[in-house]
Design an enzyme around this catalytic site. Structure first.
Site, PDB file in Angstrom:
ATOM      1  N   ASP A  75     -12.448  18.870  22.301  1.00 36.70           N
ATOM      2  CA  ASP A  75     -11.088  18.548  21.894  1.00 36.70           C
ATOM      3  C   ASP A  75     -10.562  19.584  20.930  1.00 36.70           C
ATOM      4  OD1 ASP A  75      -8.683  17.417  21.279  1.00 36.70           O
ATOM      5  OD2 ASP A  75      -9.490  15.556  20.513  1.00 36.70           O
ATOM      6  N   ASP A 274      -3.043  19.450  22.379  1.00 34.59           N
ATOM      7  CA  ASP A 274      -4.255  18.673  22.111  1.00 34.59           C
ATOM      8  C   ASP A 274      -4.954  18.276  23.404  1.00 34.59           C
ATOM      9  OD1 ASP A 274      -6.242  17.093  21.093  1.00 34.59           O
ATOM     10  OD2 ASP A 274      -4.928  15.495  20.399  1.00 34.59           O
TER      11      ASP A 274
END
Length: 489
Positions: A75, A274
């Protein structure tokens, strides 16, 4: 003191020093059991696993001496690496596993000769849906993409409502600790594995078998046209760099009948890139304008979904949603309709979703939702983009992704910054995302209606809709919001 909200994130494995300091990390669609490993001359490649809706990109990495395999999620929105302790409450409790899934892989500190306890009880993350993890900060040798990082600080979760650890690759100012520490991106540079704190992300399309994170490099065969750079923006509260926030300058819907659609933004807005977020979240006023263009029905307050007609996949095949960043000359990324219209509602209905009355019969979900105060460009955007993150120089470069590109040409990123080179001239192969986004048609093994592998941590990153157990609440919407995303410290 760090800001009350920050963002979180995902994973990888490696094996020898190379002349060109680039560490490639490949990922593949499917569950963690489908891990593959490749080695190219001068670089190393580890495949991640992408669930069907792109909500989680898995990697099998290893921690300790001898190495203990652990499954993590990669991530760009987080900055800590954390793993599940072998004796974590979730891993020992059938009741908790019924709620949150079986632990994918764990780490036993007593079995590692290089384990060191750093800060007992200091690792704590709580998510907006009240899920989270807590435990100790430790240090140990981390094995990624064929190489080893010595003495990496890692969160060791003893209590968790998440069934997989995370590999965050953001700014160290965003770690969950009270004070920043050198995180994995810092140690990649400090231990001379890469030449700059920078990496590129190529998720590829919804049905692609592989994608790549290149730590310290870019691949000119994976994007179209020239890379263009924009500034990363400071966090307005902390006055520090804590997330990959850039300025979205323009947003348009373009169709075959209109080559230059109407502007949907009233003003420039800050958006966060993201990879731990499944969908894309825009200001409500902007999202409503997009919904109007596609006759979408916003039912997020009830079922957590925005609905559109699946007919759009055929009737508007040439339609794109165009995002431009950083000014009139900034990079443009065009999102095709088949990355935004997701054919997954039939699976939800099979487990009890009651679809509201809609003006169309063939129902799909939409990959953009409204959100106030924080705006996120998740996987429904990132799959169409080639993104280079330069943490040293506080820059991001973007270009249109060359989907399903099979060739490779890796260039090292040096301390001087991102090489703003050109990629291929045009899309080289047909996009694989012309397939239906229906889990039942995937042919990749047993999957849940949302496209995730059973018991996978990626279920946190897709819409957590469980009508059999409970009514969908606001927390359920938050649960689906950012996957391994937004948390409170």
């Amino acid at each position: 003191m760090r800001p009350a909200t920050s963002l979180v994130g995902l994973g990888a494995i490696v094996s020898s020093a190379v002349a060109q300091r680039v560490v490639p990390l490949n990922f593949s669609r499917g569950g963690p059991e489908h891990e593959r490993l490749r080695k190219r001359t001068g670089t190393f490649s580890q495949e991640l696993n992408n669930n069907l809706t792109g909500g989680g990109y898995y990697a099998e990495v290893a921690l300790g001496t001898p190495p203990q395999p652990v499954t993590l999620i990669l991530d760009t929105g987080s900055s800590d690496v954390w793993v599940l302790d072998a004796n974590a409450d979730l891993c020992q409790s059938r009741k908790l596993q019924y709620l949150y899934g079986t632990c994918l892989a764990t780490y036993e500190p007593a079995d590692s000769s290089t384990y060191k306890l750093v800060d007992p009880g200091a690792f704590t993350i709580q998510y907006l849906d009240t899920s989270g993890a807590e435990g100790d900060y430790i240090k140990d040798t981390f094995h990624i993409a064929g190489t080893s990082i010595e003495a990496l600080q890692v969160g060791l979760a003893e209590n968790s409502s998440i069934n997989s650890g995370l590999l965050g690759i953001g700014f160290n100012a965003n770690v969950a600790a009270a004070e920043p520490y050198p995180n994995i991106v810092d140690l990649f540079l400090d231990q001379d594995l890469i030449a700059a704190k920078a990496y590129s992300l190529y998720l590829d399309d919804l049905y692609a078998e592989t994608g790549t994170v290149l730590f310290g490099g870019i691949d000119t065969k994976k994007f179209i046209g020239q890379l263009k750079e924009v500034d990363i923006l400071l966090d307005v509260r902390s006055k520090d760099y804590t997330s990959f926030t850039v300025a979205l300058e323009s947003l348009k819907v373009n169709s075959s009948s209109s080559s230059n659609g109407s502007e949907l933004l009233d003003e420039e807005i800050p958006v966060i890139l993201d990879s731990g977020t499944t969908l894309t979240y825009l200001p409500p006023r902007v999202a409503r304008r997009i919904f109007e263009a596609f006759n979408a029905v916003d039912d997020t307050i009830n079922t957590g979904l925005v609905y559109v007609s699946c007919d759009l996949l055929s009737s508007q095949k040439e339609t794109t949603i165009d995002f431009q960043f950083g000014g009139n000359d900034g990079p443009v990324v065009r999102i095709p309709i088949d990355e935004i219209v997701l054919d997954n509602v039939k699976g939800y209905i099979s487990i009890g979703l009651e679809v509201p009355t809609l003006p169309f019969d063939d129902v799909c979900s939409f990959g953009i939702q409204p959100l106030s105060n924080i705006y996120l460009l998740g996987d429904t955007f990132l799959r169409s983009a080639y993104v280079v993150y330069d943490l040293s120089n506080k820059k991001i470069a973007l270009a249109q992704a060359n989907l399903n590109g099979t060739e490779t040409n890796v260039i090292e990123i040096t301390a001087s910054g991102i090489p703003l080179v050109s990629g291929v001239a045009a899309q080289q192969t047909p996009s694989a995302s012309s397939h239906s986004d229906n889990a039942g048609d995937s042919g990749t093994g047993t999957e849940t209606p949302d496209g995730s592998t059973p018991d996978s941590a990626a279920s946190r990153a897709v819409l957590a809709l469980n009508w059999e157990a409970t009514t969908v609440t606001l927390f359920a919407i938050f649960f689906s919001l950012v996957g391994a995303g937004l948390f409170i410290l």
